[in-house]
Design an enzyme around this catalytic site. Structure first.
Site, PDB file in Angstrom:
ATOM      1  CG  HIS A 191      -5.676  -2.566   0.813  1.00  0.00           C
ATOM      2  ND1 HIS A 191      -4.993  -2.129  -0.351  1.00  0.00           N
ATOM      3  CD2 HIS A 191      -5.327  -1.714   1.825  1.00  0.00           C
ATOM      4  CE1 HIS A 191      -4.133  -1.498   0.115  1.00  0.00           C
ATOM      5  NE2 HIS A 191      -4.060  -1.037   1.222  1.00  0.00           N
ATOM      6  CB  SER A 232      -0.864   0.116   1.216  1.00  0.00           C
ATOM      7  OG  SER A 232      -2.086   0.612   1.004  1.00  0.00           O
TER       8      SER A 232
END
Ligand code: GTR
Length: 433
Positions: free
Chosen positions: A409, A268
């Site tokens: 995610h 990320s």
């Protein structure tokens, strides 16, 4: 009435309208049919229009692209920063139930002994007979969060308050120990013959707007926390990327590590960071960007998921000031993220997405990787080896790697297995595979 007054009114009205437009939110979009058509800058064409036709010309184009990223996206790292040596704080020859050697190294980030310093947590496979390749990357919650190993001290720096870690006062506590362990399958990494080095990114700079005042960027600015950043000075991602290179400086001094085969990895925002670190510092032999999204591997020109406006508004401290000029004018950006991936060439770069992580624009991450291929081809390296985005859970790649896995995610065991397989192909001598 004085006709000049009318003119003044018109001018004032125009100014108000244009500032209203400038302040307008660019919402995220998750509808593929709404993605506008766009033209990407060509990594193999110089800014003055000359084509890049060989490896020597690519070196010059590479320097030009780095300069564009410095002045428009991530900002410039100050020149001549000190690089103090790391100090080994502890070594445990029998860690993780006897499978690992654990070292904790403090690396000062400035020459001021009271200035910011980062703690590098290193695990080495105990069974290793010679220097081993390694993965280095930041964690989100402190080194103590990546493992239940009680020998790892709690993070000393400011930490984010989170429900999952039970932290409410920005101070790490025992409850957060191991809270990020699923993203760091250390036992598995060691069993596959790699060392792992991780650092809490907050040791370099706390991740909030203003965090720089007590971090590396504040410590090296002449005016300290009163510093006013020029539009091309580094943002937090630049500072974090610098820290990764300092970790590599240390790994180069550790004989147990094969420092010529170190992969930089990040998830990320830390995947954005690993890409920028790997672009600038060619000592990193491999780069992994897990679900790095906007400002990472995803194409900025695709209007899908997070937008440039959105990221600059939510996280004004991540990029340089000038990046905000593109909030409402992404097509004018002189680069796009396929060129950041291309800055890894000819080294192996792996980009990964998750199906449910639409915010990071999986297709945009795939396409950026795909559009980096011509640079790899020029340097004689195979790219992804596929024409279209692969189905879920089907890793592809040559020197560029890509997968989209099912799920959300996160950095998962599945992701690590692909990175380890990729590293086996690229970081290990053939006889060791
Ligand atoms: C999000 C941000 C993304 C990504 C993510 C993360 O809030 O919008 O760009 O960086 O955080 O780091 O988990």
């Amino acid at each position: 009435m004085d006709p000049r007054l009318n003119w003044l009114r018109v001018v004032a009205l125009l100014a108000a309208v244009s500032s209203a437009i400038a302040a307008e939110a660019i919402p995220s979009n998750e509808d593929e049919s709404k993605v506008p058509s766009y033209t990407l800058p060509d990594p193999l064409v110089f800014a003055d229009g000359r084509p890049v036709q060989d490896a020597a010309a690519w070196r010059q184009r590479r320097a030009e692209l780095l300069e564009l990223y410095r002045s428009h996206v991530y900002g410039r790292t100050p020149k001549g920063l000190p690089r103090p040596k790391g100090k080994v704080l502890s070594t445990e020859a029998d860690a993780l139930a006897g499978v690992a050697v654990r070292k904790i190294v403090r690396v000062p980030l400035t020459s001021d002994p009271k200035g910011p310093a980062m703690d590098v947590l290193i695990y080495l496979p105990k069974s290793a007979v010679g220097p081993v390749p390694a993965f280095v990357g930041y964690n989100f919650n402190g080194n103590h969060a990546v493992t239940l190993d009680p020998g790892v001290p709690l993070a000393r720096s400011w930490v984010e308050n989170r429900k999952e870690t039970g932290i409410t006062d920005h101070v790490a506590n025992e409850r957060s120990r191991g809270s990020e362990a699923s993203a760091w399958p250390i036992g598995r990494i060691l069993a596959r013959g790699y060392a792992v080095a991780t650092i809490y990114y907050g040791d370099v700079e706390a991740d909030f707007d203003g965090g720089w005042k007590t971090g590396l960027r504040g410590a090296v600015a002449k005016e300290g926390p009163a510093h006013v950043f020029a539009p091309d000075e580094w943002g937090a991602i630049g500072a974090w990327a610098w820290g990764l290179s300092r970790a590599l400086d240390h790994l180069e001094t550790d004989r147990a590590i094969d420092a010529r085969h170190v992969a930089v990895i990040g998830h990320s925002r830390l995947g954005k960071t690993s890409l920028w670190a790997g672009a600038q510092d060619e000592r990193f032999a491999m780069v992994v960007a897990n679900e790095s999204g906007e400002g990472g591997a995803a194409l900025a020109r695709r209007w899908f998921g997070e937008t440039v406006w959105r990221i600059n508004t939510s996280f004004p401290h991540w990029f340089c000031g000038r990046f905000k000029d593109y909030n409402h004018d992404v097509p004018s950006l002189p680069v796009d993220q396929h060129e950041l991936i291309a800055l890894g060439a000819p080294r192996p770069v792996y980009v990964a997405s998750a199906e449910e992580d639409r915010w990071a624009d999986p297709r945009g991450e795939f396409l950026a990787t795909k559009h980096a291929e011509p640079v790899y081809a020029l340097l004689g390296k195979p790219g992804l080896g596929v024409a279209v985005m692969p189905p879920v859970n089907t890793p592809v790649g040559g020197t560029l790697g890509y997968h989209i896995r099912t799920g959300k995610h996160a950095l998962t065991a599945y992701d690590w297995e692909q990175y380890l397989d990729f590293a086996d192909r690229h970081l290990k001598p053939a006889k060791a595979r």
